[in-house]
Design an enzyme around this catalytic site. Structure first.
Site, mmCIF file in Angstrom:
data_model
loop_
_atom_site.group_PDB
_atom_site.id
_atom_site.type_symbol
_atom_site.label_atom_id
_atom_site.label_comp_id
_atom_site.label_asym_id
_atom_site.label_seq_id
_atom_site.Cartn_x
_atom_site.Cartn_y
_atom_site.Cartn_z
ATOM 1 C CB CYS A 117 -1.066 -0.011 1.322
ATOM 2 S SG CYS A 117 -0.088 -0.544 2.790
HETATM 3 N N1 LIG Z 1 -4.439 -4.879 5.034
HETATM 4 C C1 LIG Z 1 -3.710 -4.149 4.081
HETATM 5 O O1 LIG Z 1 -4.042 -3.065 4.039
HETATM 6 C C2 LIG Z 1 -2.795 -4.812 3.030
HETATM 7 C C3 LIG Z 1 -2.251 -6.304 3.300
HETATM 8 N N2 LIG Z 1 -1.672 -6.771 2.282
HETATM 9 C C4 LIG Z 1 -1.063 -8.056 2.462
HETATM 10 O O2 LIG Z 1 -2.025 -8.896 2.286
HETATM 11 C C5 LIG Z 1 -1.795 -10.292 3.217
HETATM 12 C C6 LIG Z 1 -2.808 -10.556 4.195
HETATM 13 O O3 LIG Z 1 -2.979 -9.317 4.903
HETATM 14 P P1 LIG Z 1 -4.309 -8.979 5.684
HETATM 15 O O4 LIG Z 1 -5.354 -9.491 4.815
HETATM 16 O O5 LIG Z 1 -4.269 -7.807 6.175
HETATM 17 O O6 LIG Z 1 -4.296 -9.956 7.111
HETATM 18 P P2 LIG Z 1 -5.218 -10.831 7.779
HETATM 19 O O7 LIG Z 1 -4.657 -11.004 9.118
HETATM 20 O O8 LIG Z 1 -6.441 -9.990 8.071
HETATM 21 O O9 LIG Z 1 -5.648 -11.768 7.074
HETATM 22 C C7 LIG Z 1 -4.769 -13.206 6.872
HETATM 23 C C8 LIG Z 1 -5.643 -14.292 6.427
HETATM 24 O O10 LIG Z 1 -4.538 -15.361 6.191
HETATM 25 C C9 LIG Z 1 -5.150 -16.671 7.258
HETATM 26 N N3 LIG Z 1 -3.827 -17.242 7.484
HETATM 27 C C10 LIG Z 1 -2.765 -16.935 8.153
HETATM 28 N N4 LIG Z 1 -1.879 -17.844 7.940
HETATM 29 C C11 LIG Z 1 -2.252 -19.003 7.249
HETATM 30 C C12 LIG Z 1 -1.899 -20.177 6.682
HETATM 31 N N5 LIG Z 1 -0.513 -20.287 7.114
HETATM 32 N N6 LIG Z 1 -2.571 -20.921 6.058
HETATM 33 C C13 LIG Z 1 -3.787 -20.519 5.621
HETATM 34 N N7 LIG Z 1 -4.408 -19.478 6.018
HETATM 35 C C14 LIG Z 1 -3.754 -18.391 6.880
HETATM 36 C C15 LIG Z 1 -5.538 -15.921 8.437
HETATM 37 O O11 LIG Z 1 -6.196 -16.570 9.245
HETATM 38 P P3 LIG Z 1 -6.107 -16.729 10.636
HETATM 39 O O12 LIG Z 1 -7.411 -15.751 10.813
HETATM 40 O O13 LIG Z 1 -6.314 -18.099 11.156
HETATM 41 O O14 LIG Z 1 -4.903 -16.067 10.981
HETATM 42 C C16 LIG Z 1 -6.532 -14.492 7.974
HETATM 43 O O15 LIG Z 1 -7.472 -15.286 7.456
HETATM 44 C C17 LIG Z 1 -0.323 -9.881 3.927
HETATM 45 O O16 LIG Z 1 0.708 -10.370 3.201
HETATM 46 C C18 LIG Z 1 -0.255 -8.379 3.716
HETATM 47 O O17 LIG Z 1 0.927 -7.898 4.010
HETATM 48 C C19 LIG Z 1 -1.095 -5.913 1.277
HETATM 49 C C20 LIG Z 1 -1.301 -4.576 0.884
HETATM 50 C C21 LIG Z 1 -2.202 -3.876 2.030
HETATM 51 C C1 LIG Z 2 -0.743 -0.051 9.181
HETATM 52 C C2 LIG Z 2 -0.046 -1.432 8.948
HETATM 53 O O1 LIG Z 2 0.592 -1.895 9.801
HETATM 54 N N1 LIG Z 2 0.342 -1.646 7.737
HETATM 55 C C3 LIG Z 2 1.457 -2.657 7.309
HETATM 56 C C4 LIG Z 2 1.750 -2.641 5.741
HETATM 57 C C5 LIG Z 2 0.514 -3.168 5.105
HETATM 58 C C6 LIG Z 2 0.499 -4.538 4.646
HETATM 59 O O2 LIG Z 2 0.496 -5.439 5.140
HETATM 60 O O3 LIG Z 2 0.754 -4.609 3.342
HETATM 61 P P1 LIG Z 2 1.643 -5.292 2.559
HETATM 62 O O4 LIG Z 2 1.486 -6.751 2.044
HETATM 63 O O5 LIG Z 2 1.871 -4.421 1.483
HETATM 64 O O6 LIG Z 2 2.993 -5.361 3.558
HETATM 65 C C7 LIG Z 2 2.798 -2.736 7.893
HETATM 66 O O7 LIG Z 2 3.138 -1.600 8.100
HETATM 67 O O8 LIG Z 2 3.095 -3.795 7.941
#
Ligand SMILES: NC(=O)C1=CN([C@@H]2O[C@H](COP(=O)(O)OP(=O)(O)OC[C@H]3O[C@@H](n4cnc5c(N)ncnc54)[C@H](OP(=O)(O)O)[C@@H]3O)[C@@H](O)[C@H]2O)C=CC1
Ligand SMILES: CC(=O)N[C@@H](CCC(=O)OP(=O)(O)O)C(=O)O
Length: 310
Positions: A117
């Protein structure tokens, strides 16, 4: 036959937002895993290997394991939203607007790394200036940003929203990443075409979705007598004709009293601004987006659509 899409991690923050964006789409078949089975590796492996496109919304280690689960299967294509593959040259970087060729590379790729992000804002501001020759490769770039707390996924959401959480966070705005080793720095450096790692200071505000990324610049240290006007023109030229990234008109920017971090929440758009005063020594480049929109789930769906057409 409709292309089959599986979102591994569909019950997490990013995955749920992708599902919401896909609701009602008749052109794809969404494969789904029940929430209670989300960590059932056998089921995940079967679904991953059945999909035409798998979208990984998992922590880095789990994303690498998912990629290993489809090793040897040449038909499944992957979009990884984690940090795991963003500077891997074998993966296409999923920021379609970052240069003219990128949308085509994504469309043709088997493996696409969805951008972070914060890097979406930073690269969106910096790369066009590098490409135009205005920003020297070794310029000491600083990136200061604030994100909505959903950026930290389920864990940070619980800490911010649940007053009874053992690690509840009460602060309305906090800095983190204080050792200056944030996981997004390498992709900012590589894809913004910088010789030096940018100095990145992230923060979180008490709002769910939204993001401001700032890159302040000293004009005297840029090339070609760069000015407020020439920097704006380079960005406007680069993004001309795009419908997702908008470069805000200089007059409109000059008239703004403030920038609201949540203005683009629940959209997949990004606005870029060039702030400053003509003739003064500094400019501040600003990107405004939703950390879960163009910063994550919106970009993932955009990349999926490019791949489906490619
Ligand atoms: N949130 C954001 O703004 C952004 C997120 N991302 C990336 O997206 C990815 C997901 O992040 P986010 O959605 O925020 O995280 P969350 O913690 O909200 O969701 C992650 C999901 O993955 C599941 N999970 C974790 N480990 C495993 C595993 N070993 N096998 C199967 N399922 C698993 C979790 O389950 P459980 O509930 O059991 O832990 C949960 O449902 C990350 O890599 C993050 O860096 C990228 C850009 C922005
Ligand atoms: C607010 C906050 O905690 N933000 C996350 C970045 C967002 C995220 O998890 O995204 P990516 O998969 O792009 O790393 C962090 O700083 O680790």
């Amino acid at each position: 036959m409709k292309p089959k899409i599986f979102i591994d991690g569909e019950h997490g923050t990013t995955g749920l937002q992708i599902r919401t964006r896909m609701a009602g789409r008749a052109d794809v078949e969404l494969l789904s895993i029940p929430e209670a089975e989300r960590r059932n590796n056998k089921m995940r492996e079967d679904l991953l290997n059945t999909a035409d496109i798998a979208i990984l919304c998992l922590p880095d280690d789990a994303a690498k394991e998912a990629v290993a689960m489809v090793a040897g299967n040449n038909s499944v294509r992957i979009i990884d939203t984690s940090t795991a593959h963003r500077v891997d040259p074998a993966w296409a970087y999923g920021f379609a607007e970052m240069d003219r060729a990128q949308a085509g590379k994504i469309a043709a790729a088997r493996h696409v790394a969805n951008p972070g992000c914060y890097p979406t804002g930073a690269i969106g501001l910096i790369r066009p200036l590098r490409a135009a020759g205005l920003l020297p490769e070794d310029y000491p770039v600083t990136v200061n940003a604030v994100s909505g707390y959903t950026g930290g996924g389920k864990q940070l959401i619980a800490q911010m929203e649940d007053a009874g959480h053992p690690e509840h966070i009460d602060a309305p705005h906090f800095l983190y990443g204080l050792p200056l080793k944030h996981k997004h720095v390498p992709e900012m450096q590589v894809h913004a075409l910088l010789a030096r790692a940018p100095l990145f200071s992230p923060s979180v505000g008490k709002f769910a979705q939204g993001m401001i990324v700032q890159v302040p610049l000293y004009l005297a240290d840029l090339n070609d007598n760069a000015s407020l006007g020439s920097i704006h023109a380079a960005l406007a030229d680069h993004y001309a004709g795009q419908d997702i990234v908008e470069v805000v008109d200089l007059k409109q920017s000059a008239a703004l009293p403030r920038v609201n971090a949540v203005e683009l929440a629940d959209t997949d758009r990004m606005k870029l601004f060039v702030f400053g005063t003509a003739g003064a020594p500094h400019v501040n480049l600003v990107a405004l987006l939703d950390n879960l929109g163009k910063g994550a789930s919106g970009a993932a769906v955009q990349n999926m659509d490019l791949m489906l057409r490619g």
